[in-house]
Design an enzyme around this catalytic site. Structure first.
Site, PDB file in Angstrom:
ATOM      1  N   GLU A  51       0.841  -1.201   0.000  1.00  0.00           N
ATOM      2  CA  GLU A  51       0.000   0.000   0.000  1.00  0.00           C
ATOM      3  C   GLU A  51       0.872   1.246   0.000  1.00  0.00           C
ATOM      4  OE1 GLU A  51      -3.108   0.063  -1.143  1.00  0.00           O
ATOM      5  OE2 GLU A  51      -3.728  -1.237   0.502  1.00  0.00           O
ATOM      6  N   SER A 142     -13.559   2.229  -7.738  1.00  0.00           N
ATOM      7  CA  SER A 142     -14.673   2.398  -8.668  1.00  0.00           C
ATOM      8  C   SER A 142     -14.287   3.335  -9.818  1.00  0.00           C
ATOM      9  CB  SER A 142     -15.916   2.918  -7.940  1.00  0.00           C
ATOM     10  OG  SER A 142     -15.618   4.097  -7.242  1.00  0.00           O
ATOM     11  N   ASP A 187      -4.457   0.642  -9.483  1.00  0.00           N
ATOM     12  CA  ASP A 187      -5.889   0.364  -9.613  1.00  0.00           C
ATOM     13  C   ASP A 187      -6.272   0.056 -11.059  1.00  0.00           C
ATOM     14  OD1 ASP A 187      -5.709   1.114  -6.993  1.00  0.00           O
ATOM     15  OD2 ASP A 187      -6.735   3.034  -7.246  1.00  0.00           O
TER      16      ASP A 187
HETATM   17  C1  GLA Z   1      -5.186   4.679  -4.240  1.00  0.00           C
HETATM   18  C2  GLA Z   1      -4.423   5.001  -5.508  1.00  0.00           C
HETATM   19  C3  GLA Z   1      -3.429   3.901  -5.849  1.00  0.00           C
HETATM   20  C4  GLA Z   1      -2.548   3.564  -4.654  1.00  0.00           C
HETATM   21  C5  GLA Z   1      -3.402   3.367  -3.392  1.00  0.00           C
HETATM   22  C6  GLA Z   1      -2.555   3.201  -2.155  1.00  0.00           C
HETATM   23  O1  GLA Z   1      -5.990   3.553  -4.445  1.00  0.00           O
HETATM   24  O2  GLA Z   1      -5.318   5.164  -6.592  1.00  0.00           O
HETATM   25  O3  GLA Z   1      -2.644   4.289  -6.961  1.00  0.00           O
HETATM   26  O4  GLA Z   1      -1.573   4.539  -4.458  1.00  0.00           O
HETATM   27  O5  GLA Z   1      -4.289   4.435  -3.173  1.00  0.00           O
HETATM   28  O6  GLA Z   1      -1.798   2.049  -2.233  1.00  0.00           O
END
Ligand code: GLA
Length: 392
Positions: A51, A142, A187
């Site tokens: 994360e 989303s 994501d």
């Molecule tokens: C959000 C961002 C990702 C990532 C996460 C944390 O989801 O869109 O790119 O940085 O936070 O891991």
């Protein structure tokens, strides 16, 4: 999705009731304009570990959820703009000649249209209906799923086929350049490229993805605290800036290349940056270790790494929140839990746990009840199998 538990039911159910997002988008298109020419879908994601590492060129280990955003599209008579009807938000006409309002729900759609057009992808007049099963603002991506699904629909209408990485990069550019959120690539990349039945170890520097299986006796529980938080974007940008300052002070292009010993080289004035960097360095290692443990089928080891990840996000990176800490503590003390942590950007939304498959039903009902008793909030828990990335 193999089960869901929430306030309304003591027993987890076997699937979300009713038609899927894909079926609803197609049915709505049919009612409004007749049969769609194509339907695209892209899933939300849960990140198992890794994360706040993606924008540091590091490692992440997400999986696609069995919740999609779907776009049913067809050609339209020529006229002004693209009409898009969203099940949740109503209708909008996207006209490139009209300046973009970045506060409007349609900004992601507009951003995808604009950047694809800049790349020479112009489908001619078209229209679409959009439906989703991904809860908004819950840290389940989303927005990324919408970007990927819309991009796939436009590419399909235009006769183009792009690699998942190219689609993911375009989605990330929409966030960075149009929406104004400096997010990483995780994501969009998992939404575009996930392999069913597997999480993906993604190297965010090379964008190489390696599928890794969930250990057979374990199941992934996504726990929605039902909390949502505004102003996450500014805290996110703040963390990203801290990492950039730490890397610059170490003369590195990113924290991917930093070692724990390097932290001693940061001056006392950068004590906050040191804590952020310590999280990133240790989280990268935990993510690699978790991927190895998954390949070895060692569910206990993955759980312990997830626990350590949450503690580091709470104490060093400081992106957890009261409801996330609460549900993680409750999950860890509930039947069959191997490990639990917040997931995604943080502050509110969802946490994730790895649970012994045999105890999963008990786990869900115990967590929901204890969470309600401790803070009066209704959590929803989904037991999820890793789904496939976006498709037409
Ligand atoms: C959000 C961002 C990702 C990532 C996460 C944390 O989801 O869109 O790119 O940085 O936070 O891991």
């Amino acid at each position: 999705m193999t089960g869901v538990a929430s306030s309304a039911e003591a027993e987890p159910r076997t699937s979300r009731p009713g038609p899927t997002a894909r079926e609803r988008a197609a049915a709505q298109h049919h009612r409004k304009w007749g049969s769609p020419l194509l339907v695209s879908r892209a899933p939300g994601r849960v990140n198992l570990i890794g994360e706040h590492t993606d924008y540091n060129d590091g490692f992440v280990l997400p999986m696609a959820l069995p919740f999609d955003t779907a776009v049913a599209a067809s050609r339209a008579p020529s006229g002004a703009g693209v009409e898009i009807h969203s099940e949740g938000f109503g209708s909008v006409v996207i006209d490139p000649a009209v300046p973009m309002d970045t506060g409007h729900w349609s900004v992601h759609l507009r951003g995808v249209c604009r950047l694809l057009s800049d790349e020479g992808v112009n489908p001619g007049p078209w229209r679409a209906t959009v439906a989703t099963d991904i809860p908004a603002g819950a840290s389940l991506s989303s927005s990324a799923a919408l970007e990927v699904a819309v991009a796939m629909a436009i590419l399909g209408l235009s006769g183009f086929e792009w690699a998942p990485q190219a689609i993911a990069k375009l989605g990330q550019r929409v966030e960075n350049e149009v929406v104004g959120v400096p997010s990483g690539i995780m994501d969009q990349l998992i939404s575009a490229s996930a392999v069913p039945g597997h999480a993906s170890l993604i190297d965010c520097r090379s964008l190489q993805s390696t599928p890794v299986p969930i250990p057979p006796r374990a199941v992934v529980a996504v726990m929605d605290t039902s909390t949502r938080r505004e102003l996450v974007a500014s805290a996110y940008a703040d963390r990203r800036d801290s990492c950039a300052r730490a890397a610059a002070a170490l003369s590195l292009s990113s924290l991917r290349d930093a070692q724990l010993a390097d932290l001693n080289r940061l001056p006392p004035s950068l004590s906050t940056e040191r804590r952020r960097a310590r999280h990133v360095i240790t989280e990268n290692q935990r993510t690699l270790d978790a991927a190895k443990a998954m390949s070895d089928g060692d569910a206990d080891a993955i759980g312990a790494l997830m626990d350590a990840s949450h503690d580091s996000l709470r104490d060093e990176y400081q992106v957890s929140g009261p409801a996330l800490d609460q549900i993680v503590d409750i999950a860890r003390a509930s039947p069959g839990c191997l490990g639990a942590r917040m997931t995604g950007g943080g502050f509110a939304g969802c946490a994730v746990a790895l649970v012994n498959a045999d105890d999963a039903d008990d786990f869900c009902s115990v967590v929901v009840e204890r969470f309600r008793n401790s803070c009066g909030l209704e959590a929803a828990i989904w037991l999820c199998e890793p789904a496939a990335g976006g498709s037409l």
